[in-house]
Scaffold this motif. Structure first.
Motif, short mmCIF file in Angstrom:
data_model
loop_
_atom_site.label_atom_id
_atom_site.label_comp_id
_atom_site.label_asym_id
_atom_site.label_seq_id
_atom_site.Cartn_x
_atom_site.Cartn_y
_atom_site.Cartn_z
N ILE A 141 4.80 -6.71 -7.66
CA ILE A 141 4.72 -7.02 -6.24
C ILE A 141 6.10 -6.84 -5.64
O ILE A 141 7.09 -7.36 -6.17
CB ILE A 141 4.26 -8.47 -5.98
N THR A 160 2.24 -0.78 -8.03
CA THR A 160 2.88 -1.85 -7.28
C THR A 160 2.13 -2.13 -5.98
O THR A 160 1.65 -1.21 -5.31
CB THR A 160 4.34 -1.45 -6.94
N ILE A 161 2.05 -3.41 -5.63
CA ILE A 161 1.56 -3.82 -4.31
C ILE A 161 2.77 -4.04 -3.42
O ILE A 161 3.69 -4.79 -3.77
CB ILE A 161 0.73 -5.12 -4.40
N GLY A 212 -1.29 -0.20 -3.15
CA GLY A 212 -1.93 -1.02 -2.13
C GLY A 212 -0.89 -1.66 -1.23
O GLY A 212 0.27 -1.86 -1.63
N VAL A 263 -0.07 -4.78 1.78
CA VAL A 263 -0.48 -6.05 2.38
C VAL A 263 0.39 -6.28 3.62
O VAL A 263 1.62 -6.33 3.52
CB VAL A 263 -0.34 -7.24 1.42
N LYS A 288 -4.03 4.81 1.42
CA LYS A 288 -4.03 3.76 0.41
C LYS A 288 -4.71 2.51 0.95
O LYS A 288 -4.63 2.23 2.16
CB LYS A 288 -2.59 3.45 -0.04
N SER A 292 -5.54 -1.28 2.08
CA SER A 292 -4.65 -2.27 2.69
C SER A 292 -5.38 -3.58 2.95
O SER A 292 -6.60 -3.61 3.10
CB SER A 292 -4.04 -1.73 3.98
N ILE A 301 -2.40 -11.50 -1.47
CA ILE A 301 -1.63 -10.55 -2.27
C ILE A 301 -2.25 -10.39 -3.66
O ILE A 301 -2.37 -9.27 -4.18
CB ILE A 301 -0.16 -11.01 -2.37
N ALA A 347 -5.30 -8.27 -3.50
CA ALA A 347 -4.92 -6.86 -3.46
C ALA A 347 -4.55 -6.36 -4.85
O ALA A 347 -4.94 -5.25 -5.25
CB ALA A 347 -3.75 -6.66 -2.49
N ALA A 348 -3.83 -7.16 -5.61
CA ALA A 348 -3.42 -6.77 -6.96
C ALA A 348 -4.62 -6.56 -7.88
O ALA A 348 -4.62 -5.69 -8.75
CB ALA A 348 -2.48 -7.81 -7.54
N ALA A 395 -6.86 -3.22 -5.85
CA ALA A 395 -6.29 -2.00 -5.26
C ALA A 395 -6.67 -0.75 -6.02
O ALA A 395 -6.85 0.33 -5.43
CB ALA A 395 -4.78 -2.12 -5.17
#
Length: 264
Positions: free
Chosen positions: A38, A93-94, A116, A118, A204, A206, A255, A258-259, A262
């Protein structure tokens, strides 16, 4: 009686059917492992230290978290700062951005490590757009206050310390908000009016967080950005622009979502 040849024939057919059935049985597909890297990007007038409550949650949950400290002297320089940190990541990586940091991650997010994005109470312009012009279409509470945003003789902006606590950080403890008002990182006015040259959200996935009581960015503009980007949207009622500090659990949860998703 021909029993043995007939039995052999039946056995062969049976084996063939079993083999055929085995060949057509689908193999269970495992879900991709969650992304573990992240990168957090702050917005204008503040630095990366405000991310600490979110950082603490994410690292406790096993994520590798890095922070970008932007110079806030130009959009190009801030994007370069983000890309330097992205270069150091060891895999998917986010990329997370707050406020003006949303413009930074929109451009820096084309980096190959990013899977991804955020947006946390953030801008998300498209190529050729800038957040200053978009903000005029849906002006914020702060932008309509005379003298709320001031500028130095050499073109660096800051938020009037008298209005910072109620406009930027109304849901933080007063002492903390007052301290942050006097610890501002002066930000070059040009960062807000520089058109973007890339827009990672167009290619990508979001996620977007709307701070429902945001006075720095109009919450309706945040909603518009996220709808256009087809983001997964979370609205946090009562949250100020400092939502990442005042509601760290909810921000960290987005977050982490998303991880997990994604790369699916």
């Amino acid at each position: 009686m021909n029993i043995l040849p007939r039995a052999a024939s039946v056995l062969a057919v049976t084996i063939g059917l079993i083999s055929s059935a085995g060949a057509t049985t689908p193999v269970a597909q495992s879900s991709p492992a969650p992304v573990k890297n992240i990168v957090l990007v702050h917005g204008a007038w503040v630095d990366g230290s405000g991310w600490k409550p979110v950082y603490d949650i994410l690292t406790r949950d096993g994520y590798h978290v890095s922070l970008v400290q932007e110079p806030l002297t130009s959009l190009e320089g801030d994007v370069a700062a983000a890309k330097r940190v992205l270069d150091l990541q060891n895999g998917p990586t986010i990329l997370v951005g707050h406020s003006y940091g949303g413009s930074v991650i929109t451009e820096a997010g084309v980096h190959p490590n990013v899977v991804g994005l955020v947006y946390v109470a953030a801008h998300a312009p498209n190529v050729g757009e800038d957040e200053a012009a978009l903000g005029k279409g849906m002006p914020s509470y702060t932008s309509k206050q005379a003298g709320a945003i001031d500028k130095t003789a050499d073109g660096y902006t800051y938020l009037n310390p008298a209005v910072f606590p109620k406009d930027f950080a109304a849901d933080l403890p007063t002492k903390q908000a007052v301290f942050e008002s006097h610890a501002q990182i002066l930000t070059a006015a040009g960062v807000f009016s520089t058109p973007l040259t890339a827009a990672a959200w167009t290619t990508k996935p979001s996620w977007g967080i709307v701070a429902a009581d945001d006075k720095i960015i109009n919450p309706d503009l945040e909603r518009w950005y996220y709808a256009r980007a087809h983001s997964h949207v979370t609205v946090i009622p009562g949250a100020s622009h400092s939502v990442y500090e005042s509601h760290p659990q909810q921000v960290a949860a987005v977050i982490e979502d998303a991880a997990r998703h994604a790369e699916q």
